[in-house]
Design a protein around this motif. Sequence first.
Motif, PDB file in Angstrom:
ATOM      1  N   ASP A  44      -4.048  37.693   7.767  1.00  0.00           N
ATOM      2  CA  ASP A  44      -4.296  38.685   8.675  1.00  0.00           C
ATOM      3  C   ASP A  44      -3.253  39.759   8.603  1.00  0.00           C
ATOM      4  O   ASP A  44      -2.001  39.245   7.902  1.00  0.00           O
ATOM      5  N   GLU A  45      -3.453  41.036   9.036  1.00  0.00           N
ATOM      6  CA  GLU A  45      -2.314  41.950   9.278  1.00  0.00           C
ATOM      7  C   GLU A  45      -0.983  41.407   9.913  1.00  0.00           C
ATOM      8  O   GLU A  45       0.217  41.852   9.597  1.00  0.00           O
ATOM      9  N   ASP A  46      -0.932  40.447  10.957  1.00  0.00           N
ATOM     10  CA  ASP A  46      -0.006  40.192  11.851  1.00  0.00           C
ATOM     11  C   ASP A  46       0.937  39.052  10.899  1.00  0.00           C
ATOM     12  O   ASP A  46       0.166  37.901  10.624  1.00  0.00           O
ATOM     13  N   VAL A  47       1.958  39.158  10.554  1.00  0.00           N
ATOM     14  CA  VAL A  47       2.910  38.259   9.816  1.00  0.00           C
ATOM     15  C   VAL A  47       3.021  36.878  10.372  1.00  0.00           C
ATOM     16  O   VAL A  47       2.991  35.858   9.709  1.00  0.00           O
ATOM     17  N   SER A  48       3.217  36.944  11.659  1.00  0.00           N
ATOM     18  CA  SER A  48       3.405  35.629  12.415  1.00  0.00           C
ATOM     19  C   SER A  48       2.152  34.613  12.413  1.00  0.00           C
ATOM     20  O   SER A  48       2.259  33.449  12.311  1.00  0.00           O
ATOM     21  N   LEU A  67      -2.894  28.333  -1.720  1.00  0.00           N
ATOM     22  CA  LEU A  67      -1.430  28.438  -1.777  1.00  0.00           C
ATOM     23  C   LEU A  67      -0.630  28.986  -2.896  1.00  0.00           C
ATOM     24  O   LEU A  67       0.189  29.779  -2.890  1.00  0.00           O
ATOM     25  N   THR A  68      -1.294  28.741  -4.049  1.00  0.00           N
ATOM     26  CA  THR A  68      -0.440  29.581  -5.345  1.00  0.00           C
ATOM     27  C   THR A  68      -0.877  31.017  -5.304  1.00  0.00           C
ATOM     28  O   THR A  68      -0.180  31.770  -5.692  1.00  0.00           O
ATOM     29  N   GLN A  69      -2.248  31.448  -4.812  1.00  0.00           N
ATOM     30  CA  GLN A  69      -2.471  32.878  -4.717  1.00  0.00           C
ATOM     31  C   GLN A  69      -1.598  33.532  -3.648  1.00  0.00           C
ATOM     32  O   GLN A  69      -1.161  34.663  -3.905  1.00  0.00           O
ATOM     33  N   LEU A  70      -1.226  32.722  -2.748  1.00  0.00           N
ATOM     34  CA  LEU A  70      -0.395  33.191  -1.571  1.00  0.00           C
ATOM     35  C   LEU A  70       1.213  33.519  -1.985  1.00  0.00           C
ATOM     36  O   LEU A  70       1.806  34.155  -1.344  1.00  0.00           O
ATOM     37  N   LEU A  71       1.484  33.013  -3.025  1.00  0.00           N
ATOM     38  CA  LEU A  71       2.876  33.253  -4.015  1.00  0.00           C
ATOM     39  C   LEU A  71       3.066  34.578  -3.982  1.00  0.00           C
ATOM     40  O   LEU A  71       4.237  34.902  -4.057  1.00  0.00           O
ATOM     41  N   ASP A 106       6.728  39.119   1.843  1.00  0.00           N
ATOM     42  CA  ASP A 106       7.578  38.836   2.777  1.00  0.00           C
ATOM     43  C   ASP A 106       8.256  37.548   2.369  1.00  0.00           C
ATOM     44  O   ASP A 106       7.569  36.395   2.176  1.00  0.00           O
ATOM     45  N   SER A 107       9.601  37.394   2.647  1.00  0.00           N
ATOM     46  CA  SER A 107      10.314  36.243   2.151  1.00  0.00           C
ATOM     47  C   SER A 107      10.094  34.946   3.056  1.00  0.00           C
ATOM     48  O   SER A 107      10.149  34.025   2.219  1.00  0.00           O
ATOM     49  N   ALA A 108      10.037  35.288   4.310  1.00  0.00           N
ATOM     50  CA  ALA A 108       9.846  34.058   5.119  1.00  0.00           C
ATOM     51  C   ALA A 108       8.498  33.229   4.732  1.00  0.00           C
ATOM     52  O   ALA A 108       8.394  32.280   4.766  1.00  0.00           O
ATOM     53  N   GLU A 109       7.510  34.424   4.494  1.00  0.00           N
ATOM     54  CA  GLU A 109       6.080  33.719   4.336  1.00  0.00           C
ATOM     55  C   GLU A 109       6.292  33.197   2.934  1.00  0.00           C
ATOM     56  O   GLU A 109       5.303  32.272   2.777  1.00  0.00           O
ATOM     57  N   PHE A 110       6.972  33.679   2.066  1.00  0.00           N
ATOM     58  CA  PHE A 110       7.246  33.123   0.832  1.00  0.00           C
ATOM     59  C   PHE A 110       7.642  31.645   0.727  1.00  0.00           C
ATOM     60  O   PHE A 110       7.138  30.763  -0.048  1.00  0.00           O
ATOM     61  N   ASN A 111       8.525  31.760   1.472  1.00  0.00           N
ATOM     62  CA  ASN A 111       9.386  30.327   1.478  1.00  0.00           C
ATOM     63  C   ASN A 111       8.319  29.291   2.201  1.00  0.00           C
ATOM     64  O   ASN A 111       8.304  28.078   1.870  1.00  0.00           O
TER      65      ASN A 111
END
Length: 526
Positions: A74-78, A103-107, A111-116
């Motif tokens: 989604d475009e909304d990071v939250s 999840l690997t693809q999402l690495l 966005d640092s918070a999303e990456f964490n």
Amino acid sequence: MAVTVQELYRNYGILADAKDDLSQHKDAYQAILDGVKGGPKEKCLAAQFIPKFFSHFPELADAAINAQLDLCEDEDVSIRRQAIKELPRFAAGENLPRVADILTQLLQTDDSAEFNQVNTALISIFKIDAKGTLGGLFTQILQGEDIVRERAIKFLSTKLKTLPEEVMTKEVEDFIFTEIKKVLEDVTGEEFVLLMRILAGLKSLQTVSGRQQLVELVVEQAFLEQALNPADADSVDRLLQCTRQALPLFSKNVHSTRFVTYFCEHVLPNLSMLTSPVAELDIQLEVLKLLAEMSRFCGDMEKLETNLKILFEKLLEFMPLPPGEGENGEHSGNEEPRLQFSYVECLLFSFHQLGKKLPDFLIDKINTERLKDFKIRLQYFARGLQVYIRQLRVALQGKTGDALKTEENKIKVVALKITNNINVLIKDLFHNPPSYKSTITLSWKPVQKMDVVGQKRPSGEEVAPGSAMKKVSPLPRRDARQIYNPPSGKYSATIGNFSYEQRGGFRGGRGRGWGGRGNRSRGRIY
């Protein structure tokens, strides 16, 4: 028509109240899945509700996972973060490798918070099924986009060592070893370093046989069966990187023979022609340091005499005759030769180590004139050493603590270590017959025990106290000191830190120098 927040809550209530009869309310769960088509509030609720009841509707499993994936993009990071946070709840049974793959693809997120959040989710499913999680990760490493591959490898290199033993079982480690061998068939230099670090950290490979397996992997990467092209920076870089990775694996039981043989046969004859992969790197000194360190662990060598001769001839190049005396005794001018201490330390040490295996080399394998020439060079070098050592001891006399930590004194401490080392080795070779019994610590290696500088009659292996000896470079300049007129108080400012921490990865922004990997698929492969 899109589902509203009220409808989502109503359908959630139906499912929550159904208890054991949830499968009878498929329409309610379908309505929750449709929440991904709503606005931000509806999507946020759907991200939480979909995984909660996921296990009760196996026939809607694909639809549910796909709906959650839509929220992960989604475009909304939250909303993305909420959806990613809940992804591990889908990781059950045959779905787990797929979730790990996702999840690997999402690495690849920036966005640092999303990456964490992705990292946390991957760790959580690791604890559910490590082997299944690894399956998803390695699928992307072998087939995914470059950015995903790179981050997946880095994830493994940093996170595996944090997992408890009950997760990292022998079976799991064997699976990692098997998969990494596949990846190593087509890697860049930077990837190779990271993958070797992963393998070196596996408990099951800490044995002698395990280290030997790792050496075999490095040998395959080093192309030791091929002649070295000294003009090709990538080929030189590959050899350096592989040697650095193999070096910590060598021991009295895991021998460095193949590498030492290759250096003698292919590298030393081309030493002056080597193309450095990094502009500021003294490639000749770097090569000689690696050879010196490896020589300690060299086993039985097939062409020992031949390789000793190569090493001997290279050593002679760096050990000049006295001024006024040429190769055949003819006059050669009065200019004082310049002594290259760092190079000689490495070459003498390597010769000393291999010479132990053929102690009659200097007696029976070298003709009388050549041996006489060698001893003249040794004697001349030794006289120069004594002058330089005396000056260094005077300069360091009585200095301790912070006084030894200045840049100038650090250089002097290292210079004293180098010259003392050379002095010890030369004394051994002057014995009749030559002796190979002395032991030294190479000047750039950490020292266990420090003696006080400036004591009366210090031993040949004396070094200064304090931390100044740690990771300080030996004199790298080829124009070291003129022996009868050594500098008084001014030393080369070019002597920087020689840090073995840099032995991993390419310096200077390189890392793609081992040939391009084959084109892999692009795009998401959920």
